[in-house]
Design a protein around this motif. Structure first.
Motif, PDB file in Angstrom:
ATOM      1  N   GLY A 172       0.790  -1.226   0.000  1.00  0.00           N
ATOM      2  CA  GLY A 172       0.000   0.000   0.000  1.00  0.00           C
ATOM      3  C   GLY A 172       0.818   1.270   0.000  1.00  0.00           C
ATOM      4  N   ALA A 173       2.164   1.137  -0.038  1.00  0.00           N
ATOM      5  CA  ALA A 173       3.021   2.324  -0.009  1.00  0.00           C
ATOM      6  C   ALA A 173       2.959   3.102  -1.324  1.00  0.00           C
TER       7      ALA A 173
ATOM      8  N   THR B 162       6.290   5.220   2.992  1.00  0.00           N
ATOM      9  CA  THR B 162       4.955   5.646   3.396  1.00  0.00           C
ATOM     10  C   THR B 162       4.696   5.126   4.804  1.00  0.00           C
TER      11      THR B 162
ATOM     12  N   CYS C 290      -0.586   3.593   5.002  1.00  0.00           N
ATOM     13  CA  CYS C 290      -0.826   2.369   4.226  1.00  0.00           C
ATOM     14  C   CYS C 290      -2.108   1.682   4.685  1.00  0.00           C
TER      15      CYS C 290
ATOM     16  N   ARG D 172      -5.079   3.641   3.406  1.00  0.00           N
ATOM     17  CA  ARG D 172      -5.323   3.408   1.981  1.00  0.00           C
ATOM     18  C   ARG D 172      -5.880   2.002   1.758  1.00  0.00           C
ATOM     19  N   ASP D 173      -5.142   1.017   2.246  1.00  0.00           N
ATOM     20  CA  ASP D 173      -5.516  -0.400   2.153  1.00  0.00           C
ATOM     21  C   ASP D 173      -6.221  -0.728   0.846  1.00  0.00           C
TER      22      ASP D 173
END
Length: 626
Positions: A464-465, A560, A565, A568-569
């Motif tokens: 997720g970065a 990030t 992260c 966002r997932d």
């Protein structure tokens, strides 16, 4: 193995050094025995005796008597707990022989310390408490002694005074140990009943055991023959350094590991096969007519050949193995588990820094039962039988044939810690009939046709970065600029090349090894290879860096914060990991090791993926790749 089989006849050989190890279970009396040997041999100075008396009052466990264990248990933690933690070395000498004794810990968690002490020992004193008999740790230490090449054992049945000097207890323990040790391959096992606390049968025969007619401990240790074994082996000379004080002298310094050599003898450099003749054997006390095992010398040659540190000299008719793959027993000594595929460094003989990896763990050994167990890794103090591959061929003997040239240590290439010790069983000849096929069209030709400098752009960071997003944009931009690229994404590779792998630490290591090898082939094809992998471990990223040339690996850390992260997932993975539906998820229940000096450090907060892709392009231009 019979108690009465010893002959007390004297001998007139010159005094030599015997390296000993004492081992056994906790509280079997190892440290006390060494202390008693030193005391009764009158090898303790008056000031040491005074200090021992004071320490016995403060830390002693034997009432008003001197606590001889305190002579050896030097660590404060050991004195407070009454156990040995570290390996304590003591040197002493008698009119017949000199001794170097390693007193090793009995606790299972300090098995690596015990193995360290055993690695250089020629004989072992294995203590057994006469009240308790043969225990699990007795078996463990006996197995490790056998594995590490010790062939002479004293079965010291200690605390015989606490069973009223009973013959029956002694013979029962002897029978148990015989049954267990029969398969371990010891050349000799000398059973001796003794009391380390009171000195029975330590330096003199005791009247308290009239039924025992064998030697006392010191008498046996003074006479046991271990020197002829080394002298009878083939000549081996690992070169420690090239001695060239001026332009007129060139010699090769080291210690003769086994066998002997004399001026005029032919020798060969094991790895290269170059032949030469010995001209001189030089020492600080003058030239020798013959050098034997244990002699530290400088050898000069009559012929000008290429010899360097780490090379091994041998006789042409008795050459060691030279291979880049071999099978070995491996004792793992680090908190971080051994993982197949991870790149380590080996020190073998005088050669150090050899890149190597364990290709397969055939099995691990239950040292209590000697059972072979399936495993995917080795944890601290575990012993396994493994196949290893080295980056270059190395010279060695099997450990059974020569302990000096058949042993190696494993070093973590990132922390420089010693993490394992190995004993080579045999060479693997799998690639003996395979040679590198020369190619008419090389990397430079392919890169020139594409008008670019090939490289590997390695994106790493948490799930997720933004790695895949930036990598994909970079690929698009370079394609639009008419550059030849290939994008390798971790998720995509797991649908094919790595579909058989999970997400355990061992599987992650193997996944990156495979990805790195594929990326290397693409760099050889002249491509700019864009790689997007979490690749959580520094060791594997450094391993991939080592696959390509200097400057061809560009580590890009997509930094990030994990909170971002999680927010966002994009794939819903963090929520599943937190719910326990996904195991070994990086950042949740598996670690991520941040790069310490990446070529590019991209911080995603406050910057768009498009802007960060442009940062990478500018870096590639500055480095001359575009």
């Amino acid at each position: 193995m019979e108690a009465g089989s010893w002959s007390g006849a004297g001998r007139s050989e010159p005094k030599d050094l015997l390296r000993l190890i004492t081992c056994g279970s906790v509280d079997d009396g190892k440290s006390t025995l060494i202390g008693r040997l030193l005391h009764d041999s009158r090898l303790i100075m008056d000031d040491q005796l005074q200090a021992l008396a004071a320490d016995s009052v403060r830390h002693g466990t034997v009432g008003d008597e001197l606590d001889f264990a305190l002579l050896v248990d030097g660590l404060e933690a050991e004195r407070e707990q009454g156990i040995t933690i570290d390996v304590a070395y003591r040197f002493f000498t008698t009119p017949r022989r000199s001794f170097m004794v390693a007193d090793t810990p009995g606790h299972e968690q300090y098995t690596r310390n015990m193995a360290t002490g055993a690695s250089n020992a020629q004989a072992a004193i294995i203590l057994v408490d006469a009240r308790k008999g043969v225990l699990v740790q007795t078996r463990r230490h006996s197995f490790i002694c056998a594995l590490l090449g010790i062939r002479h054992v004293v079965l010291a049945v200690n605390k015989i005074d606490l069973v009223d000097y009973g013959k029956d207890a002694f013979e029962r323990i002897l029978a148990d140990y015989r049954a267990f040790s029969a398969a371990l391959g010891f050349v000799s096992v000398m059973p001796i009943p003794l009391s380390a606390r009171h000195g029975d049968n330590v330096i003199a025969r005791s009247a308290n055991t009239p039924w025992y007619d064998g030697p006392c401990l010191l008498d046996y240790l003074e006479r046991i023959d271990v020197q002829s074994e080394t002298a009878s082996r083939p000549f081996r000379f690992p070169v420690q350094w090239v001695n060239r004080p001026d332009s007129e002298f060139r010699g090769y310094a080291g210690t003769v590991a086994s066998g002997s050599i004399a001026p005029g003898d032919d020798i060969v450099v094991a790895a290269s096969g170059q032949l030469a003749r010995v001209a001189r054997i030089v020492t600080s006390d003058g030239d020798l007519v013959r050098a034997v095992a244990g002699d530290a010398v400088t050898i000069t040659l009559a012929d000008d050949i290429d010899v360097g540190r780490g090379d091994m000299l041998a006789r042409p008719t008795e050459r060691p193995d030279v291979a880049d793959q071999f099978a070995a027993h491996l004792i793992w000594m680090d908190q971080d588990a051994l993982l197949p595929g991870r790149s380590y460094l080996l020190r073998i003989g005088t050669r150090s820094g050899v890149p190597a990896s364990v290709t397969t763990i055939k099995y691990k050994i239950d040292v209590n039962t000697r059972e072979h167990l399936a495993t995917h890794g080795l944890a601290l103090n575990e012993i396994g039988f493994c196949n290893l591959a080295t980056a270059v061929p190395v010279s060695f003997d099997t450990y059974e044939a020569n302990r000096r040239t058949g042993a190696f240590i494993v070093i973590d290439r990132y922390s420089n810690r010693t993490v394992g010790a190995g004993m080579i069983a045999f060479a693997l000849r799998r690639a003996a009939n395979i040679a590198w096929q020369p190619l008419s069209v090389g990397r430079k030709d392919r890169a020139g046709l594409k008008n670019q400098k090939p490289c590997m752009v390695w994106f790493t960071g948490l799930s997720g970065a933004g790695k895949s997003t930036i990598a994909n944009l970079l690929d698009q931009k370079l394609f639009a600029m008419a550059h030849h690229t290939m994008l390798l994404d971790g998720d995509n590779l797991r649908h094919g090349l790595s579909r058989d792998l999970g997400f355990t630490e061992a599987d992650r290591v193997e996944n990156i090894r495979r990805a790195g090898e594929v990326a290397k082939l693409m760099v050889d094809a002249g491509l700019i290879v864009i790689c997007s992998f979490i690749s959580p471990y520094r060791a594997e990223r450094e391993m991939v860096r080592g696959l390509v040339g200097e400057g061809e690996f560009i580590e890009v850390f997509v930094d990030t914060p994990i909170e971002e992260c999680v927010q966002r997932d994009p794939k819903g993975l963090y929520s599943k990991a937190k719910a326990g539906k996904i195991k070994n998820f990086t950042g949740i229940d598996a670690p991520y090791e941040r790069p310490e000096a990446p070529e590019l450090h991209l911080q995603t907060i406050g910057a768009s993926p498009d802007e960060l892709a442009d940062v990478v392009i500018r870096a590639l231009v500055e480095r001359g790749n575009l």
